[in-house]
Scaffold this motif. Structure first.
Motif, mmCIF file in Angstrom:
data_model
loop_
_atom_site.group_PDB
_atom_site.id
_atom_site.type_symbol
_atom_site.label_atom_id
_atom_site.label_comp_id
_atom_site.label_asym_id
_atom_site.label_seq_id
_atom_site.Cartn_x
_atom_site.Cartn_y
_atom_site.Cartn_z
ATOM 1 N N GLY A 11 29.121 68.703 14.486
ATOM 2 C CA GLY A 11 27.785 69.266 14.371
ATOM 3 C C GLY A 11 27.415 69.605 12.947
ATOM 4 N N GLN A 12 28.420 69.980 12.135
ATOM 5 C CA GLN A 12 28.149 70.257 10.725
ATOM 6 C C GLN A 12 27.694 68.993 9.999
ATOM 7 O OE1 GLN A 12 31.268 72.218 8.308
ATOM 8 N NE2 GLN A 12 30.780 70.719 6.710
ATOM 9 N N VAL A 13 28.370 67.877 10.249
ATOM 10 C CA VAL A 13 27.995 66.624 9.580
ATOM 11 C C VAL A 13 26.612 66.176 10.026
ATOM 12 C CG1 VAL A 13 28.694 64.249 9.121
ATOM 13 C CG2 VAL A 13 30.433 65.997 9.454
ATOM 14 N N PRO A 20 30.046 67.153 37.286
ATOM 15 C CA PRO A 20 29.995 67.022 35.825
ATOM 16 C C PRO A 20 28.706 67.592 35.242
ATOM 17 C CG PRO A 20 29.457 64.930 36.825
ATOM 18 C CD PRO A 20 29.806 65.865 37.956
ATOM 19 N N GLU A 21 28.594 68.910 35.285
ATOM 20 C CA GLU A 21 27.414 69.581 34.727
ATOM 21 C C GLU A 21 27.800 70.985 34.311
ATOM 22 O OE1 GLU A 21 25.393 71.365 38.795
ATOM 23 O OE2 GLU A 21 24.802 69.365 38.124
ATOM 24 N N GLN A 22 27.093 71.524 33.319
ATOM 25 C CA GLN A 22 27.274 72.918 32.941
ATOM 26 C C GLN A 22 25.993 73.446 32.318
ATOM 27 O OE1 GLN A 22 30.035 74.114 29.859
ATOM 28 N NE2 GLN A 22 29.926 72.135 28.825
ATOM 29 N N HIS A 23 25.885 74.774 32.336
ATOM 30 C CA HIS A 23 24.692 75.452 31.829
ATOM 31 C C HIS A 23 25.153 76.613 30.952
ATOM 32 C CE1 HIS A 23 22.631 73.118 34.905
ATOM 33 N NE2 HIS A 23 23.498 73.603 35.780
ATOM 34 N N ILE A 24 24.659 76.658 29.737
ATOM 35 C CA ILE A 24 25.107 77.659 28.773
ATOM 36 C C ILE A 24 23.901 78.222 28.025
ATOM 37 C CG2 ILE A 24 26.527 78.070 26.728
ATOM 38 C CD1 ILE A 24 28.227 75.685 27.523
ATOM 39 N N TRP A 25 23.813 79.542 27.961
ATOM 40 C CA TRP A 25 22.824 80.167 27.090
ATOM 41 C C TRP A 25 23.393 80.220 25.676
ATOM 42 C CZ3 TRP A 25 17.925 81.139 28.372
ATOM 43 C CH2 TRP A 25 17.590 81.217 29.731
ATOM 44 N N VAL A 26 22.570 79.934 24.698
ATOM 45 C CA VAL A 26 23.049 79.827 23.324
ATOM 46 C C VAL A 26 21.998 80.358 22.358
ATOM 47 C CG1 VAL A 26 22.197 77.447 23.179
ATOM 48 C CG2 VAL A 26 23.976 78.204 21.598
ATOM 49 N N ARG A 27 22.469 80.974 21.279
ATOM 50 C CA ARG A 27 21.583 81.428 20.211
ATOM 51 C C ARG A 27 22.405 81.670 18.955
ATOM 52 N NH1 ARG A 27 20.116 87.843 21.411
ATOM 53 N NH2 ARG A 27 22.290 88.587 21.454
ATOM 54 N N SER A 56 24.059 71.753 18.853
ATOM 55 C CA SER A 56 23.934 70.823 19.985
ATOM 56 C C SER A 56 25.207 70.028 20.227
ATOM 57 C CB SER A 56 22.763 69.866 19.755
ATOM 58 O OG SER A 56 23.052 68.925 18.719
ATOM 59 N N ASP A 57 26.093 69.957 19.234
ATOM 60 C CA ASP A 57 27.346 69.217 19.383
ATOM 61 C C ASP A 57 28.430 70.055 20.050
ATOM 62 O OD1 ASP A 57 28.998 66.906 18.969
ATOM 63 O OD2 ASP A 57 29.922 67.885 17.258
ATOM 64 N N MET A 58 28.180 71.345 20.234
ATOM 65 C CA MET A 58 29.174 72.228 20.843
ATOM 66 C C MET A 58 29.124 72.128 22.362
ATOM 67 S SD MET A 58 28.702 75.649 18.501
ATOM 68 C CE MET A 58 29.164 75.683 16.785
ATOM 69 N N ALA A 66 40.138 63.283 22.587
ATOM 70 C CA ALA A 66 38.687 63.424 22.655
ATOM 71 C C ALA A 66 38.065 63.444 21.271
ATOM 72 C CB ALA A 66 38.313 64.696 23.412
ATOM 73 N N ALA A 67 36.925 62.793 21.129
ATOM 74 C CA ALA A 67 36.190 62.784 19.862
ATOM 75 C C ALA A 67 34.777 62.284 20.122
ATOM 76 C CB ALA A 67 36.877 61.895 18.824
ATOM 77 N N SER A 68 33.815 62.830 19.398
ATOM 78 C CA SER A 68 32.432 62.350 19.502
ATOM 79 C C SER A 68 32.327 60.966 18.868
ATOM 80 C CB SER A 68 31.479 63.313 18.793
ATOM 81 O OG SER A 68 31.552 64.606 19.360
#
Length: 288
Positions: free
Chosen positions: A37-39, A176-183, A203-205, A226-228
């Motif tokens: 996500g940094q890149v 195969p689903e998940q829901h996360i609140w993020v800020r 968004s990459d997390m 695992a890798a993006s």
């Protein structure tokens, strides 16, 4: 602004070396490779620096080719492909040790009115109704493996509150689903370019992990490499990353050692602000 958020903003503030040429550094966090996500976010910032100020990013598409080395800077070279009447297109190449580690294409558009619709946000508990911080680690993740607890309890500029944590301590095959609140944990202001870059960063997390739920696995499982592989993102409407957003994710397919995950980011008010798609490597490791 707290120290962690200030450090993130500093990390995204690239040094200009020459026209179309920028340098980014990585924080000293002990990681063996640069967080993807940094890149993505730094490459987007490089593209933003060369786009007309009145044009905001509406989409980006990136490919990861080599792991980034956090010990040395990343050079971002921007190719100004086109400036049309309404859109501008940029191609960014991230370089380390003389080789490309990531490429990103981004498109920018002048603000204009048009047809408007969106899918509804799922009806789920709000962030105030979910555990966070110490309570998340002590009460919810106490049964989870050590790498999972370490990941969720690590101090960071981004706060997550998952709706469910079942997949981290169960070996069952789950939907195969998940829901996360993020800020982001401090106010970074209203600058659209910075907010878009930080949203690209976060968004990459957690995204790749979703493709493993159907197999009773997680990203922390030693049996999985695992890798993006790529990352795509579309910015639909104005956003503020310092406010809570619901990150809904689902994985429609995994095959050939790869998993595909889609994501939607909704504001607290139910406004769809961005969409994400990513394919990642989820290759079983040889255990001999």
């Amino acid at each position: 602004m707290n120290d962690l958020v200030a450090k993130l903003v500093e990390t995204l503030d690239l040094e200009t070396l020459e026209e179309n040429l920028f340098r980014g550094i990585s924080p000293a966090n002990g990681w063996q490779r640069i967080f993807g996500g940094q890149v993505i976010a730094q490459a987007l910032v490089a593209a933003q620096r060369t786009a007309p100020a009145e044009r905001q990013v509406h989409s980006l598409h990136g490919y990861f080719m080599r792991p980034g080395d956090p010990r040395v800077p990343v050079i971002y070279e921007v190719d100004r492909l086109r400036d049309g009447g309404s859109f501008s297109t940029r191609l960014v190449t991230a370089i380390q040790h003389g080789q490309a580690i990531f490429t990103l294409s981004a498109s920018f558009q002048v603000k204009e009115e048009g047809l408007d619709h969106q899918i509804p946000m799922p009806a789920l508990p709000g962030p105030e109704d979910l555990p966070s911080g110490e309570s998340l680690g002590e009460d919810i993740l106490a049964r989870a493996p050590e790498p999972v607890r370490r990941y969720w309890m690590r101090p960071r500029a981004v706060e997550f509150r998952p709706v469910s944590t079942d997949h981290y301590f169960k070996r069952e095959k789950l939907p195969p689903e998940q829901h996360i609140w993020v800020r982001v944990t401090a106010d970074i202001g209203d600058d659209p370019a910075l907010n878009a870059a930080v949203m690209a960063y976060l968004s990459d997390m957690t995204l790749l992990d979703t493709s493993l739920f159907a197999h009773g696995l997680s990203i922390f499982d030693e049996r999985i490499q695992a890798a993006s592989l790529d990352h795509a993102m579309w910015f639909h409407r104005p956003l503020r990353v310092s406010d809570w957003h619901l990150y809904t994710q689902d994985s429609p397919s995994s095959s050939g050692g790869r998993g595909l995950t889609r994501g939607s980011l909704f504001s607290r008010e139910g406004v769809l602000v961005a969409s994400v798609a990513q394919e990642g490597l989820i290759r079983p490791r040889r255990m001999d």
